[in-house]
Motif scaffolding. Structure first.
Motif, PDB file in Angstrom:
ATOM      1  N   ALA A 258      45.436  38.380  34.304  1.00  0.00           N
ATOM      2  CA  ALA A 258      46.484  38.503  34.758  1.00  0.00           C
ATOM      3  C   ALA A 258      46.734  38.803  36.452  1.00  0.00           C
ATOM      4  CB  ALA A 258      47.482  39.409  34.077  1.00  0.00           C
ATOM      5  N   GLY A 259      45.633  38.945  36.975  1.00  0.00           N
ATOM      6  CA  GLY A 259      45.711  39.219  38.525  1.00  0.00           C
ATOM      7  C   GLY A 259      46.252  38.164  39.201  1.00  0.00           C
ATOM      8  N   GLN A 260      47.136  38.399  40.395  1.00  0.00           N
ATOM      9  CA  GLN A 260      47.437  37.088  41.091  1.00  0.00           C
ATOM     10  C   GLN A 260      46.985  37.620  42.727  1.00  0.00           C
ATOM     11  OE1 GLN A 260      48.539  34.516  40.694  1.00  0.00           O
ATOM     12  NE2 GLN A 260      49.515  34.520  38.426  1.00  0.00           N
ATOM     13  N   PRO A 261      45.829  37.169  43.136  1.00  0.00           N
ATOM     14  CA  PRO A 261      45.108  36.095  42.649  1.00  0.00           C
ATOM     15  C   PRO A 261      44.046  36.663  41.658  1.00  0.00           C
ATOM     16  CG  PRO A 261      44.081  36.515  44.797  1.00  0.00           C
ATOM     17  CD  PRO A 261      45.455  37.242  44.542  1.00  0.00           C
ATOM     18  N   PRO A 262      43.465  36.071  40.842  1.00  0.00           N
ATOM     19  CA  PRO A 262      42.516  36.603  39.619  1.00  0.00           C
ATOM     20  C   PRO A 262      41.172  37.167  40.409  1.00  0.00           C
ATOM     21  CG  PRO A 262      42.250  34.404  39.542  1.00  0.00           C
ATOM     22  CD  PRO A 262      43.625  34.738  40.560  1.00  0.00           C
ATOM     23  N   PRO A 263      40.844  38.533  40.391  1.00  0.00           N
ATOM     24  CA  PRO A 263      39.733  39.029  41.018  1.00  0.00           C
ATOM     25  C   PRO A 263      38.234  38.429  40.284  1.00  0.00           C
ATOM     26  CG  PRO A 263      41.500  40.885  40.332  1.00  0.00           C
ATOM     27  CD  PRO A 263      41.880  39.697  39.688  1.00  0.00           C
ATOM     28  N   THR A 264      38.543  38.194  38.891  1.00  0.00           N
ATOM     29  CA  THR A 264      37.238  37.746  38.225  1.00  0.00           C
ATOM     30  C   THR A 264      36.885  36.549  38.818  1.00  0.00           C
ATOM     31  OG1 THR A 264      38.953  36.740  36.674  1.00  0.00           O
ATOM     32  CG2 THR A 264      37.932  39.074  36.198  1.00  0.00           C
ATOM     33  N   MET A 265      37.464  35.954  39.486  1.00  0.00           N
ATOM     34  CA  MET A 265      36.972  34.642  40.233  1.00  0.00           C
ATOM     35  C   MET A 265      35.816  34.755  40.926  1.00  0.00           C
ATOM     36  SD  MET A 265      39.168  31.808  42.685  1.00  0.00           S
ATOM     37  CE  MET A 265      40.549  31.719  41.531  1.00  0.00           C
ATOM     38  N   ALA A 266      35.661  35.999  41.488  1.00  0.00           N
ATOM     39  CA  ALA A 266      34.438  36.404  42.644  1.00  0.00           C
ATOM     40  C   ALA A 266      33.473  36.287  41.592  1.00  0.00           C
ATOM     41  CB  ALA A 266      34.808  37.692  43.141  1.00  0.00           C
ATOM     42  N   LEU A 267      33.327  36.529  40.441  1.00  0.00           N
ATOM     43  CA  LEU A 267      32.034  36.462  39.680  1.00  0.00           C
ATOM     44  C   LEU A 267      31.571  35.046  39.612  1.00  0.00           C
ATOM     45  CD1 LEU A 267      33.175  38.754  36.476  1.00  0.00           C
ATOM     46  CD2 LEU A 267      31.731  39.229  38.591  1.00  0.00           C
TER      47      LEU A 267
END
Length: 313
Positions: A83-92
């Motif tokens: 739900a993050g904006q932007p999604p922090p999990t994109m770094a993974l």
């Protein structure tokens, strides 16, 4: 840690740590991008680690490639529900691509990068279309997500160039260590580390082995002349800045002298020191050094261009 299996185990441990980190992140977030049960992160992490453990233990064909593909699939799902904006999990996703490149080289990096971009091309439009602004790319949340996507893509391309550069430099260092870039012959280090077995071999065969140190003011022209006259069994190496070393297997002194005379006919400034071995009492480096000490006795003029080194005791 230096074995292939050790690297695979290390990758699994890293995947487990990042999975736990993602679960902790979701447990402390306000909710998901879509309405999902609170247990969803645990189910995803458990299924993901179970499949990765299966790839680790079952030794299925192309297990590392399947494990990397599973990384991208599960990360696509995680980014979709973040739900993050932007999604922090994109770094993974960036970490998954970079780790494959560091471990398996540029080709795997490019494959993973292309696959990651496909995953993002599927996930990001879904997030934008289901957002609060109905796909408006000008709203701050969508702009932040697209900026993070662009930044990570540029970073992955940059690290890909660095991986390619490091591979080129590593390949050049290996080639320079084995092959002299100026003459095209092998280097002195390669000669002394790989050709020393010729001395005891020729002693066992009772066959002469002749070693020659050759000097010419124009080393490149000398290298061309030597390359046109030697047999396939002969070995030529760059000894130092001014000399080439020749190893002539099964060659007596007279045959070596004739070869050098033919070379001198095309290179009048050639000087050489020669020694024919009939025993295995000397090391290759010792013989070459002995020839180098005999080189000062030579002069370019006729009659003094060839020096016979004294036999080694």
């Amino acid at each position: 840690m230096s074995t292939e299996q050790g690297v695979i185990i290390l990758q699994y441990v890293a995947r487990a740590l990042f999975a736990v980190l993602a679960v902790i992140y979701f447990n402390h977030s306000d909710g998901f991008f879509f309405a999902l049960p609170a247990v969803t992160p645990w189910v995803l992490a458990g299924s993901y680690l179970g499949l990765q453990l299966l790839f680790l233990l079952a030794r299925v064909p192309h297990a590392t490639l399947l494990a990397s593909g599973l990384d991208l699939v599960i990360l696509g799902v995680v980014i979709l529900i973040d739900a993050g904006q932007p999604p922090p999990t994109m770094a993974l996703l960036f970490l998954a691509v970079l780790s494959n490149g560091l471990l398996y080289g540029l080709r795997r990096f490019l494959i993973m990068l292309a696959a990651a971009e496909v995953v993002l091309a599927i996930v990001m439009p879904i997030r934008l279309s289901y957002g609060d602004d109905g796909g408006d790319l000008l709203n701050p949340a969508a702009s932040a997500s697209l900026f993070l996507l662009a930044a990570l893509t540029v970073c992955m391309l940059y690290f890909g160039l660095m991986i390619w550069r490091n591979q080129v430099l590593a390949r050049q260092s290996v080639e320079n260590a084995w092959r002299d870039p100026q003459t095209g012959f092998i280097s002195r280090a390669a000669l002394t580390s790989t050709a020393g077995w010729l001395i005891p071999l020729h002693d066992r065969l009772s066959s002469p082995l002749t070693l020659v140190l050759v000097h010419d003011d124009d080393l490149n022209a000398l290298a061309d002349a030597i390359g046109q006259r030697l047999r396939r069994s002969d070995i030529v190496a760059r000894y130092d800045e001014a000399h080439l070393a020749l190893l002539l297997p099964c060659t007596a002194t007279g045959a070596a002298e004739q070869l050098l005379a033919d070379l001198r006919a095309s290179r009048p400034g050639l000087c050489a020191a020669l020694l024919t071995l009939h025993s295995a009492n000397a090391a290759l480096e010792q013989v070459l050094h002995h020839l180098q000490t005999a080189m000062p006795r030579t002069r370019p003029d006729e009659g003094h261009w060839l020096a016979h080194a004294t036999p080694l005791v």
